[in-house]
Design an enzyme around this catalytic site. Sequence first.
Site, mmCIF file in Angstrom:
data_model
loop_
_atom_site.group_PDB
_atom_site.id
_atom_site.type_symbol
_atom_site.label_atom_id
_atom_site.label_comp_id
_atom_site.label_asym_id
_atom_site.label_seq_id
_atom_site.Cartn_x
_atom_site.Cartn_y
_atom_site.Cartn_z
ATOM 1 N N ASN A 142 0.867 -1.174 0.000
ATOM 2 C CA ASN A 142 0.000 0.000 0.000
ATOM 3 C C ASN A 142 0.907 1.227 0.000
ATOM 4 O O ASN A 142 1.459 1.591 1.030
ATOM 5 C CB ASN A 142 -0.887 -0.035 1.257
ATOM 6 C CG ASN A 142 -1.718 1.230 1.428
ATOM 7 O OD1 ASN A 142 -1.791 2.064 0.515
ATOM 8 N ND2 ASN A 142 -2.343 1.371 2.591
ATOM 9 N N TRP A 143 1.060 1.824 -1.175
ATOM 10 C CA TRP A 143 2.011 2.941 -1.301
ATOM 11 C C TRP A 143 1.472 4.229 -0.691
ATOM 12 O O TRP A 143 2.197 5.195 -0.548
ATOM 13 C CB TRP A 143 2.366 3.176 -2.773
ATOM 14 C CG TRP A 143 3.105 2.046 -3.423
ATOM 15 C CD1 TRP A 143 3.424 0.836 -2.860
ATOM 16 C CD2 TRP A 143 3.625 2.012 -4.757
ATOM 17 N NE1 TRP A 143 4.116 0.066 -3.777
ATOM 18 C CE2 TRP A 143 4.248 0.756 -4.946
ATOM 19 C CE3 TRP A 143 3.612 2.918 -5.832
ATOM 20 C CZ2 TRP A 143 4.858 0.392 -6.151
ATOM 21 C CZ3 TRP A 143 4.216 2.561 -7.031
ATOM 22 C CH2 TRP A 143 4.837 1.315 -7.184
ATOM 23 N N LYS A 144 0.176 4.246 -0.380
ATOM 24 C CA LYS A 144 -0.469 5.448 0.183
ATOM 25 C C LYS A 144 -0.207 6.662 -0.723
ATOM 26 O O LYS A 144 -0.073 6.491 -1.930
ATOM 27 C CB LYS A 144 -0.011 5.666 1.627
ATOM 28 C CG LYS A 144 -0.189 4.404 2.477
ATOM 29 C CD LYS A 144 -0.049 4.628 3.952
ATOM 30 C CE LYS A 144 -0.262 3.304 4.682
ATOM 31 N NZ LYS A 144 -0.212 3.438 6.136
ATOM 32 N N HIS A 163 -9.646 1.394 4.761
ATOM 33 C CA HIS A 163 -8.383 1.589 5.497
ATOM 34 C C HIS A 163 -8.634 2.564 6.650
ATOM 35 O O HIS A 163 -9.396 3.517 6.514
ATOM 36 C CB HIS A 163 -7.303 2.131 4.564
ATOM 37 C CG HIS A 163 -5.942 2.098 5.187
ATOM 38 N ND1 HIS A 163 -5.539 3.026 6.114
ATOM 39 C CD2 HIS A 163 -4.914 1.231 5.054
ATOM 40 C CE1 HIS A 163 -4.315 2.717 6.512
ATOM 41 N NE2 HIS A 163 -3.908 1.640 5.882
ATOM 42 N N GLU A 196 -6.962 4.916 7.802
ATOM 43 C CA GLU A 196 -6.680 6.331 7.508
ATOM 44 C C GLU A 196 -7.880 6.985 6.843
ATOM 45 O O GLU A 196 -8.143 8.170 7.047
ATOM 46 C CB GLU A 196 -5.410 6.432 6.646
ATOM 47 C CG GLU A 196 -4.165 6.173 7.487
ATOM 48 C CD GLU A 196 -2.974 5.609 6.730
ATOM 49 O OE1 GLU A 196 -2.963 5.638 5.487
ATOM 50 O OE2 GLU A 196 -2.046 5.130 7.418
ATOM 51 N N GLU A 225 -5.632 -4.750 10.574
ATOM 52 C CA GLU A 225 -4.626 -3.706 10.779
ATOM 53 C C GLU A 225 -4.952 -2.913 12.043
ATOM 54 O O GLU A 225 -5.754 -1.963 11.993
ATOM 55 C CB GLU A 225 -4.616 -2.743 9.585
ATOM 56 C CG GLU A 225 -4.249 -3.382 8.275
ATOM 57 C CD GLU A 225 -3.622 -2.373 7.328
ATOM 58 O OE1 GLU A 225 -2.508 -2.627 6.868
ATOM 59 O OE2 GLU A 225 -4.228 -1.318 7.091
ATOM 60 N N GLY A 265 2.363 2.319 10.848
ATOM 61 C CA GLY A 265 3.373 3.365 10.714
ATOM 62 C C GLY A 265 4.071 3.726 12.015
ATOM 63 O O GLY A 265 4.771 4.736 12.097
ATOM 64 N N SER A 302 3.145 -2.046 10.469
ATOM 65 C CA SER A 302 4.579 -2.111 10.769
ATOM 66 C C SER A 302 5.231 -3.449 10.429
ATOM 67 O O SER A 302 6.161 -3.876 11.111
ATOM 68 C CB SER A 302 4.839 -1.742 12.238
ATOM 69 O OG SER A 302 4.472 -0.385 12.471
ATOM 70 N N GLY A 342 2.735 -1.068 4.355
ATOM 71 C CA GLY A 342 2.775 0.347 3.986
ATOM 72 C C GLY A 342 4.211 0.792 3.765
ATOM 73 O O GLY A 342 4.789 0.602 2.695
ATOM 74 N N GLY A 343 4.808 1.369 4.804
ATOM 75 C CA GLY A 343 6.138 1.977 4.695
ATOM 76 C C GLY A 343 7.171 1.092 4.006
ATOM 77 O O GLY A 343 7.898 1.551 3.115
HETATM 78 P P1 PGA Z 1 2.670 0.355 7.703
HETATM 79 O O1 PGA Z 1 1.214 0.568 7.032
HETATM 80 O O2 PGA Z 1 3.212 -0.923 7.125
HETATM 81 O O3 PGA Z 1 3.464 1.564 7.271
HETATM 82 O O4 PGA Z 1 2.471 0.278 9.160
HETATM 83 C C1 PGA Z 1 0.351 -0.498 6.835
HETATM 84 C C2 PGA Z 1 -0.937 -0.001 6.229
HETATM 85 O O5 PGA Z 1 -1.402 1.078 6.602
HETATM 86 O O6 PGA Z 1 -1.524 -0.670 5.353
#
Ligand code: PGA
Length: 244
Positions: free
Chosen positions: A11-13, A98, A100, A168, A174, A206, A227-228
């Site tokens: 997930n590149w966001k 998600h 966010e 999640e 993050g 994470s 994500g990251g």
């Molecule tokens: P993260 O994000 O790996 O940076 O914690 C995961 C996500 O939000 O899908």
Amino acid sequence: MAAGRQLIAGNWKMNGLKADGLGLARDIAARARAGTPACDLLVCPPATLIAAVGEVIAGSGVALGGQNCHAAEKGAHTGDVSAEMLKDAGCGYVIVGHSERRQNCGETDAVVNGKVAAAWRAGLVAILCVGETRAEREAGRAKDVVSGQLRGSLPEGADSARVVIAYEPVWAIGTGLTPTLADIEEIHRAIRAAIPSGARILYGGSVNPKNAAEILGLDGVDGALVGGASLKAEDFWAIAQACG
Ligand code: PGA
């Protein structure tokens, strides 16, 4: 994608201009072409890069997904993207619900439910995200919260070919924090009991090359939503290598 294989989804966001995103996609595609990964791979770039990334990864076996969609097929929804548009751009998947978006854009379970239905209407696999906040976990409510989100966000008629669940925990995203392995297993068991048999359940929050093997080795963890660490081809690939 083969049933039973783990899925590693990036997930590149809201990250990546053309040069970064295409470079990342090229690197991942080259590794996938050369290395026959032991898992299924998916990248979900920002909307501006979906079509171009799709061209770069074509034929590599890496799948393409969006990060969000609107519930409607088309119409007066300035700034939104429909599931049909994602499909048309080459996507096979879309992330919905998600945390966010639940937090920053006020998406309720009912809104997310409409988006899952839209994904199915368009022929996409919905990756439905659920997870508790830190306060909810500390109050001992993690399982209840996740079960409630599943009940509210998953429309009737879910089947394993059309839905993937991503557990999640909001506080793990993050932050570098992760639940204990026992806690991950416990929530995955609860999710398993509530969804169609065979549907994949990913862990997200994470995940990195250091913790991937122990998380992906857990009973009931069918992959990871990353994500990251998905923004570095080397890290994303190392996580994929931890499968199987
Ligand atoms: P993260 O994000 O790996 O940076 O914690 C995961 C996500 O939000 O899908």
